[in-house]
Write a protein that holds these residues in place. Structure first.
Motif, PDB file in Angstrom:
ATOM      1  N   ARG A   1     -20.942  -1.551  15.991  1.00  0.00           N
ATOM      2  CA  ARG A   1     -20.393  -1.505  14.638  1.00  0.00           C
ATOM      3  C   ARG A   1     -19.740  -0.165  14.321  1.00  0.00           C
TER       4      ARG A   1
ATOM      5  N   PHE B   1     -12.597  -5.870   3.922  1.00  0.00           N
ATOM      6  CA  PHE B   1     -12.969  -7.186   3.386  1.00  0.00           C
ATOM      7  C   PHE B   1     -11.979  -7.662   2.334  1.00  0.00           C
TER       8      PHE B   1
ATOM      9  N   PHE C   1     -18.470   0.928  -2.498  1.00  0.00           N
ATOM     10  CA  PHE C   1     -19.777   1.183  -3.104  1.00  0.00           C
ATOM     11  C   PHE C   1     -19.566   1.674  -4.535  1.00  0.00           C
TER      12      PHE C   1
ATOM     13  N   ALA D   1     -20.756  -4.474   3.965  1.00  0.00           N
ATOM     14  CA  ALA D   1     -19.953  -3.262   4.139  1.00  0.00           C
ATOM     15  C   ALA D   1     -20.791  -2.164   4.791  1.00  0.00           C
ATOM     16  N   SER D   2     -22.055  -2.048   4.380  1.00  0.00           N
ATOM     17  CA  SER D   2     -22.924  -1.023   4.963  1.00  0.00           C
ATOM     18  C   SER D   2     -23.148  -1.279   6.444  1.00  0.00           C
ATOM     19  N   MET D   3     -23.444  -2.538   6.772  1.00  0.00           N
ATOM     20  CA  MET D   3     -23.716  -2.870   8.168  1.00  0.00           C
ATOM     21  C   MET D   3     -22.459  -2.674   9.015  1.00  0.00           C
ATOM     22  N   ALA D   4     -21.310  -3.089   8.461  1.00  0.00           N
ATOM     23  CA  ALA D   4     -20.068  -2.981   9.221  1.00  0.00           C
ATOM     24  C   ALA D   4     -19.734  -1.521   9.525  1.00  0.00           C
ATOM     25  N   LEU D   5     -20.190  -0.602   8.665  1.00  0.00           N
ATOM     26  CA  LEU D   5     -19.921   0.824   8.907  1.00  0.00           C
ATOM     27  C   LEU D   5     -20.874   1.409   9.933  1.00  0.00           C
ATOM     28  N   GLY D   6     -21.877   0.628  10.324  1.00  0.00           N
ATOM     29  CA  GLY D   6     -22.816   1.121  11.337  1.00  0.00           C
ATOM     30  C   GLY D   6     -24.035   1.817  10.753  1.00  0.00           C
TER      31      GLY D   6
END
Lengths: 244, 223
Positions: free
Chosen positions: A78, A85, A91, B126-131
């Motif tokens: 990742r 998206f 955020f 979004a958090s997961m996709a950023l690693g």
């Protein structure tokens, strides 16, 4: 050269419904691949399988030599795969600048100063330097999506996935986001773009892929897909959308 | 005049004020301890219930449902009067803190859970996709947003815990209520009780107003 992304026999079910019915795909480094097709054809599901936001039942996805699966290696994958998206997903509790700085600091271990420098450069590149201290809710949709692109770029990913990045935008803001993506395509980063913007796919894509019913129907150069599609379904789809 | 002399006797009030003051300090200490520990416990329970291994999820859920069903007074009496039979002897303060924390933790767990579940799926993606790791995602992205959402119900819970500290007087805890009843017996006059009631209101009213303000602000915030 080994492909940077390879998918083999990927099958994804949502209950009874088969969203992906056996996907085989290879993407070479630096390629810009545009995925088109009707709603519900599995385009978004396909790219979400690449960074495992969507799990799949059968098949394998390999990114940059790493098998994508639910273990320690997943974060490593990742880190190298940025995603933009449809609904931005910035955020909301962080300023624009912080949105872009966060992951490089937490995941890449950059210092605050390094992250800030990188973030400001990227915000400048997508044309929103003046908004750095604002919060996402204070920006227009087009600006938010450009921040989201900067946020993904801040991780210096090898691959960028775009999941219908302009579908939630007001028409007058589509252009500014596509412009940023167009300039990105020239930097040599690998891009997979799920889109309904046929003009973009034709001009910017190195290759276009048409999907329908969870299958890859046809793939080829933009000229081949748009001017001389081989498959009936591709022709029907293009005819239907180009009429409007 | 007799009414005022009975319920609002200035002389009695001044004489018993030091006693009430010590009681108030105990009440505040008990309340703050229980609230803070309850918040920590509640957050832990909420995370276990949402993301723990299957059997811990079930345990957390059982805990939460159980301690939201048991009357606090019953729990307090069990802890203070029944546990000594198996050799667990807690001081009044420890018994009261344990009971209040146990129950408050169950309620705050549900509040935190609701807050976390209110965060859109896209924030996780979004958090997961950023690693980001799960921990980083929770600390940097999800919890700050979730806590903001649940500040009004959390404040409400604080008010309830503060009020429930008065129950501790049944286990000989020298809190505000206990001292007030003591002072009433000494002075043969109910003024200390009235004073205690007023003191409770003075402490809690601002919190109640605060909750109303939060809620008004939230309404303005959601377009």
């Amino acid at each position: 050269m080994a492909p940077i992304i390879s998918m083999k026999g990927v099958i994804k079910r949502f209950g009874q419904f088969q969203a992906l019915r056996g996907i085989d795909l290879e993407v070479t480094e630096g390629e810009v691949l545009c995925i088109i097709g009707p709603s519900g054809s599995g385009k978004s599901t396909l790219i979400r399988c690449i960074n495992l936001l969507e799990t799949y039942e059968v098949g394998a996805v390999v990114v940059d030599g790493i098998l994508v699966q639910e273990d320690q290696s997943l974060q490593a994958v990742r880190r190298e795969v940025g995603m933009v998206f449809q609904s931005f997903n910035l955020f909301p509790h962080l300023s624009v600048l912080r949105n872009v700085m966060l992951a490089p600091m937490r995941v890449r271990g950059l210092t605050m100063l390094e992250a800030q420098k990188r973030a400001l450069e990227l915000l400048n590149r997508v044309g929103i330097t003046e908004q750095a201290d604002k919060y996402p809710a204070q920006l227009s949709g087009g600006q938010q999506q450009r921040v989201a692109i900067a946020r993904a770029l801040a991780m210096e990913p090898k691959v960028l996935l775009f999941d219908e990045p302009t579908s939630a935008l007001d028409p007058e803001m589509v252009g500014e986001v596509l412009d940023v993506m167009r300039s990105l395509a020239q930097t040599g980063v690998t891009m997979i773009v799920v889109t309904h913007e046929m003009g973009f796919a034709r001009q910017v894509g190195d290759r276009v892929l048409f999907m329908d019913g969870g299958l890859i129907v046809e793939t080829g150069t933009p000229e081949k897909i748009f001017d001389a599609p081989q498959e009936e379904r591709t022709r029907n789809f293009l005819k239907a959308i180009l009429q409007h | 005049m007799r009414l005022i002399d009975t319920f609002f006797n200035a002389r009695v009030f001044i004489e018993t004020l030091p006693l009430l003051w010590t009681g108030l300090l105990v009440t505040i200490e008990l309340g703050v301890f229980s609230i803070v520990l309850g918040l920590v416990l509640g957050l832990g329970l909420a995370l276990l219930r949402l993301y723990g291994p299957r059997f811990l999820q079930i345990l957390a859920r059982l805990y939460i449902d159980l301690f939201r069903s048991v009357p606090l007074l019953v729990l307090l009496i069990v802890i203070y009067y029944a546990l000594p039979f198996v050799g667990i002897r807690l001081s009044p303060f420890a018994a009261a803190t344990t009971a209040l924390t146990t129950v408050s933790g169950a309620y705050t767990a549900e509040i935190f859970r609701a807050g976390i579940e209110a965060i859109p799926r896209g924030q996780f993606e979004a958090s997961m996709a950023l690693g980001l790791s799960w921990r980083q995602m929770m600390i940097d992205i999800i919890l700050p947003q979730a806590v903001k959402v649940v500040i009004p119900p959390l404040t409400n819970n604080c008010i309830n815990v503060m009020k429930d500290t008065a129950l501790a007087s049944v286990v000989a805890m020298p809190d505000l209520l206990k001292q007030a009843t003591q002072a009433q017996a000494l002075a043969a006059n109910p003024t200390p009780l009235i004073s205690a009631a007023v003191i409770y209101i003075l402490i809690l009213w601002p919190l109640v107003l605060l909750v109303s303000r939060f809620e008004k602000k939230m309404k303005v915030g959601t377009r």
